[in-house]
Design a protein around this motif. Structure first.
Motif, PDB file in Angstrom:
ATOM      1  N   UNK A  16       0.669  -1.136  -0.011  1.00  0.00           N
ATOM      2  CA  UNK A  16      -0.068  -0.091   0.017  1.00  0.00           C
ATOM      3  C   UNK A  16       0.699   1.184  -0.126  1.00  0.00           C
ATOM      4  N   UNK A  17       0.491   2.355  -0.857  1.00  0.00           N
ATOM      5  CA  UNK A  17       1.396   3.433  -1.089  1.00  0.00           C
ATOM      6  C   UNK A  17       0.754   4.570  -0.162  1.00  0.00           C
ATOM      7  N   UNK A  18      -0.545   4.354   0.616  1.00  0.00           N
ATOM      8  CA  UNK A  18      -0.954   5.144   1.644  1.00  0.00           C
ATOM      9  C   UNK A  18      -1.981   4.464   2.441  1.00  0.00           C
ATOM     10  N   UNK A  30      -4.684   7.061   7.359  1.00  0.00           N
ATOM     11  CA  UNK A  30      -4.439   6.434   8.510  1.00  0.00           C
ATOM     12  C   UNK A  30      -3.161   5.495   8.539  1.00  0.00           C
ATOM     13  N   UNK A  31      -2.290   6.071   9.466  1.00  0.00           N
ATOM     14  CA  UNK A  31      -1.087   5.133   9.438  1.00  0.00           C
ATOM     15  C   UNK A  31      -0.094   5.405   8.413  1.00  0.00           C
ATOM     16  N   UNK A  32      -0.452   6.168   7.412  1.00  0.00           N
ATOM     17  CA  UNK A  32       0.478   6.425   6.030  1.00  0.00           C
ATOM     18  C   UNK A  32       1.832   7.164   6.472  1.00  0.00           C
ATOM     19  N   UNK A  33       1.895   7.960   7.431  1.00  0.00           N
ATOM     20  CA  UNK A  33       2.956   8.755   7.880  1.00  0.00           C
ATOM     21  C   UNK A  33       4.069   7.910   8.007  1.00  0.00           C
ATOM     22  N   UNK A 182      -5.953   0.530   2.325  1.00  0.00           N
ATOM     23  CA  UNK A 182      -5.557   1.804   1.571  1.00  0.00           C
ATOM     24  C   UNK A 182      -5.580   1.520   0.017  1.00  0.00           C
ATOM     25  N   UNK A 183      -4.492   2.066  -0.391  1.00  0.00           N
ATOM     26  CA  UNK A 183      -4.541   2.025  -1.975  1.00  0.00           C
ATOM     27  C   UNK A 183      -3.254   1.243  -2.428  1.00  0.00           C
ATOM     28  N   UNK A 184      -3.448   0.025  -2.845  1.00  0.00           N
ATOM     29  CA  UNK A 184      -2.659  -0.892  -3.565  1.00  0.00           C
ATOM     30  C   UNK A 184      -1.993  -0.546  -4.891  1.00  0.00           C
TER      31      UNK A 184
END
Length: 215
Positions: A16-18, A30-33, A182-184
């Motif tokens: 996932x990129x985000x 959420x969790x991306x940072x 998220x975004x895969x």
């Protein structure tokens, strides 16, 4: 010859990129940072993105520094520019980065909704492209004046350019975390069939850096 590049784009171990649920308070979902731990302490990030001195000068920094070299224009998806969806309610939103964004070159933002260009400090101008990825690339290459064009994301934008076999080189930083949703990036993409292969990789404490190019 001008290339279309992806640099310093971070993925989780599960692809996932985000993270999910992007908002003003969670620009990377959420969790991306946590994906970007490898980069935020580097000298390049501190100087180029937040305007501060210091930072590490290790392998991670080398990849971060390379990501800014010979870039004459950027392409961003709408979600990379901000959390607003649909029609622009007004002209007040000008990106996440304040008055002097870290691009310093023309930036072409993919959107379905027209908006006048925004001239920022430091050489950045945001142009809003409503007629698709090919038009954005054509405009970006013209603006880059022989330098490379960098696709900054997000995942949907990268996938569109990959599906059209338009990306020449891609540097991914694989972060050792799991996001779960998220975004895969790679779901449904047959990268070898599209003509791509992994040409090199190097691991650090906080990321595995992978270079993907044309086979």
């Amino acid at each position: 010859m001008s290339k279309l590049r992806v640099n310093a784009f971070t993925l989780s171990l599960d692809g996932y990129g985000a993270g999910p649920d992007q908002t003003l308070e969670t620009p990377l979902g959420v969790g991306g940072e946590a994906l970007h731990k490898w980069m935020i302490g580097t000298r390049t990030f501190r100087e180029m993105v937040i305007g501060k001195e210091g930072g590490t000068t290790d392998i991670d920094d080398s990849f971060a520094a390379r990501s800014f070299e010979n870039v004459g224009a950027w392409i961003l998806g709408r979600n990379m520019f901000g959390p607003i969806r649909g029609e622009w309610p007004d002209e007040s939103w000008k990106g996440w980065w304040g008055d002097n964004p870290p691009y310093h070159v023309p930036v072409f933002v993919l959107t379905h909704h027209k908006r006048a260009p925004i001239v920022m400090e430091g050489g950045t101008t945001f142009h809003f492209v409503t007629d698709g990825i090919h038009s954005a690339l054509e405009q970006a290459k013209a603006a880059a004046n022989g330098k490379d064009v960098r696709v900054g994301g997000g995942v949907s934008t990268l996938r569109q350019y990959l599906q059209e076999r338009l990306i020449d080189e891609m540097h991914l930083a694989i972060s050792p975390i799991l996001l779960g949703s998220g975004e895969h990036l790679f779901a449904g993409l047959d990268m070898p069939k599209l003509g791509y292969r992994c040409s090199s990789q190097v691991a650090t404490t906080d990321a595995t850096h992978v270079i993907i190019g044309r086979a």
